[in-house]
Design an enzyme around this catalytic site. Structure first.
Site, short mmCIF file in Angstrom:
data_model
loop_
_atom_site.label_atom_id
_atom_site.label_comp_id
_atom_site.label_asym_id
_atom_site.label_seq_id
_atom_site.Cartn_x
_atom_site.Cartn_y
_atom_site.Cartn_z
N ASP A 102 0.86 -1.19 0.00
CA ASP A 102 0.00 0.00 0.00
C ASP A 102 0.89 1.23 0.00
OD1 ASP A 102 0.79 -0.82 2.62
OD2 ASP A 102 -0.64 0.57 3.50
N GLU A 117 -0.28 -1.25 5.87
CA GLU A 117 0.87 -0.81 6.67
C GLU A 117 0.88 0.69 6.88
OE1 GLU A 117 4.95 0.59 7.59
OE2 GLU A 117 3.66 1.10 5.90
#
Length: 438
Positions: free
Chosen positions: A80, A146
């Site tokens: 991400d 994350e």
């Protein structure tokens, strides 16, 4: 004995394929990372490279395996990315990116999609050159969420997927260095209650904003004071002092903790009234020897927090946002400090792999070589990584080595270097043999 030249040649032969793979991941028409699109692209590449097993778990993490042993050596990369911010600050389209002879530009190339590229091809090299140790399998994982909640993904992998690796290599960007830890962090909330009244006679009420202002001065003192005996509020620098911290040596390596107010909220009947509540968010960075309990107690013991007694509540935030699959996995917003010792077998094995392949200094593209060589090969991150859960919460050894630069993270005009992709793939491929033949 390993033929390190063969490993370097194999990594170099995959350079064009790695660049194309990274460009495919970065392409994203949305305003921020489309995690599902990234996961699907990575899974497809793993299958194209004949990984022995490719799965996507219920949280949405993509996991690929090379080999079929019981012992797992894992390579972690979060896939991400943050948004692009003000597009006017970019010199190129952050999702179409750009490429020249030495660099690749685009959102996520350093933070942190380059890492998954090097790890996937590092695993392919291991299989091609028969470098997977007997009884082991190589796990390459592209993790989600994350940027919102570092480590959440690995808490799920360890607790729900029931995967417990021998050790994990974090492929977060390390500027050509080997990173063995970083400070932790936590998100603290302080709530103060007051009593509202008409603003024309404020003495009739109890202004929560004023009470919070007193508390924030104490918080500021934590960050700015020294630890002299005459200080009522001793500064966070005290953790570097053996008088206050048995783990002061690692604390000095990681650096002192910090604290700052990051958000403020209030309630009031109107702009013509005394505020009846005030809340702040505190960003707390923790060094070695500090825990969430000690950090919360530290706030509760501040003079003005004690002064206002039951009108003050100190707590920790929780994270409960769903992943792109809809999975909700709640966790405290606590991200522990961690550091793997310099003499640990994992640390020494990674240093040996790097030294055998490229020498005992950091390397990189010509534009960054001088700056990198001036820094120690073994160092630490400034920011936080999934290591907070891997080692911080679960005591699984974790070490860092990844393509790109920490300073590129979250910045406009983000770039990485092609040479880093090749270097990391080669070091990843050599590491397992070095570890099991140390």
């Amino acid at each position: 004995m390993l033929d390190y030249n063969k490993i370097k040649e194999a990594a170099q032969s995959h350079e064009k394929a790695m660049i194309a793979f990274l460009r495919d991941i970065v392409k994203d028409p949305g305003e921020s990372c489309d995690e599902k699109a990234h996961i699907d692209t990575i899974a497809a590449e793993m299958k194209k490279l004949n990984f022995d097993e490719v799965t996507i778990d219920p949280q949405g993490n993509v996991i690929g395996y090379m080999g079929d042993g019981d012992k797992i050596i894992a390579y972690d990369a979060h896939i991400d990315t943050v948004g692009i911010g003000n597009l006017a600050n970019w010199d190129f389209d952050p999702y179409k990116g750009y490429e020249n002879e030495t660099e690749i530009g685009g959102r996520g190339v350093s933070d942190q999609c380059g890492g998954i590229v090097s790890a996937v091809y590092g695993a392919r090299i291991m299989k091609d050159l028969d470098l997977i140790p007997e009884g082991c399998k190589i796990m390459v994982v592209g993790t989600v969420q994350e940027e919102d909640c570092d480590g959440l993904c690995w808490q799920y992998i360890i607790r729900e997927d029931k995967i417990h690796p021998e050790f994990v290599v974090s492929t977060e960007p390390t500027d050509g260095g080997i990173y063995r830890g970083h400070r932790g962090r936590m998100e603290i909330r302080v709530d103060v209650q007051g009593i509202s009244c008409h603003g024309s006679a404020p003495e009739r009420g109890d202004n929560a904003i004023y009470k919070m202002a007193d508390i924030l001065q104490d918080v500021r003192s934590l960050n700015e004071n020294d630890d002299a005996d005459d200080k009522e509020i001793k500064g966070l620098v005290k953790m570097l002092n053996p008088k206050y911290n048995k783990g002061y040596e690692e604390a000095r390596f990681l650096g002192k903790g910090t604290i700052t107010a990051s958000e403020i909220f209030y309630t009031s009947p109107s702009r013509c009234a005394v505020a009846d509540s005030c809340s702040v968010s505190l960003d707390r960075r923790m060094t070695f020897g500090e825990t969430w309990e000690s950090c919360l107690d530290e706030i509760r013991e501040l003079p003005n927090v004690k002064k206002y007694g039951d009108d003050v509540k100190v707590s920790m935030y929780h994270y409960d946002r769903p992943s792109y699959t809809g999975c909700v996995y709640e966790i405290e917003c606590y991200f522990p400090t961690w550091a793997i010792p310099e003499d640990h077998p994992v640390t020494q094995s990674l240093i040996a792999a790097h030294t055998s392949l490229y020498g005992d200094k950091r390397i990189g593209a010509e534009a960054v070589t001088k700056e990198r060589e001036a820094r120690p090969l073994t160092d630490k991150w400034t920011f936080s990584t999934n290591g907070v859960t891997i080692m911080g919460r679960n005591n699984i050894p974790c070490i860092g080595f990844g393509p790109g630069a920490e300073a590129q993270a979250h910045a406009p005009n983000e770039i990485t270097w092609k040479k880093d992709l090749v270097t990391c793939a080669a070091v990843y491929a050599a590491l397992p043999y070095n570890y099991f033949n140390k």
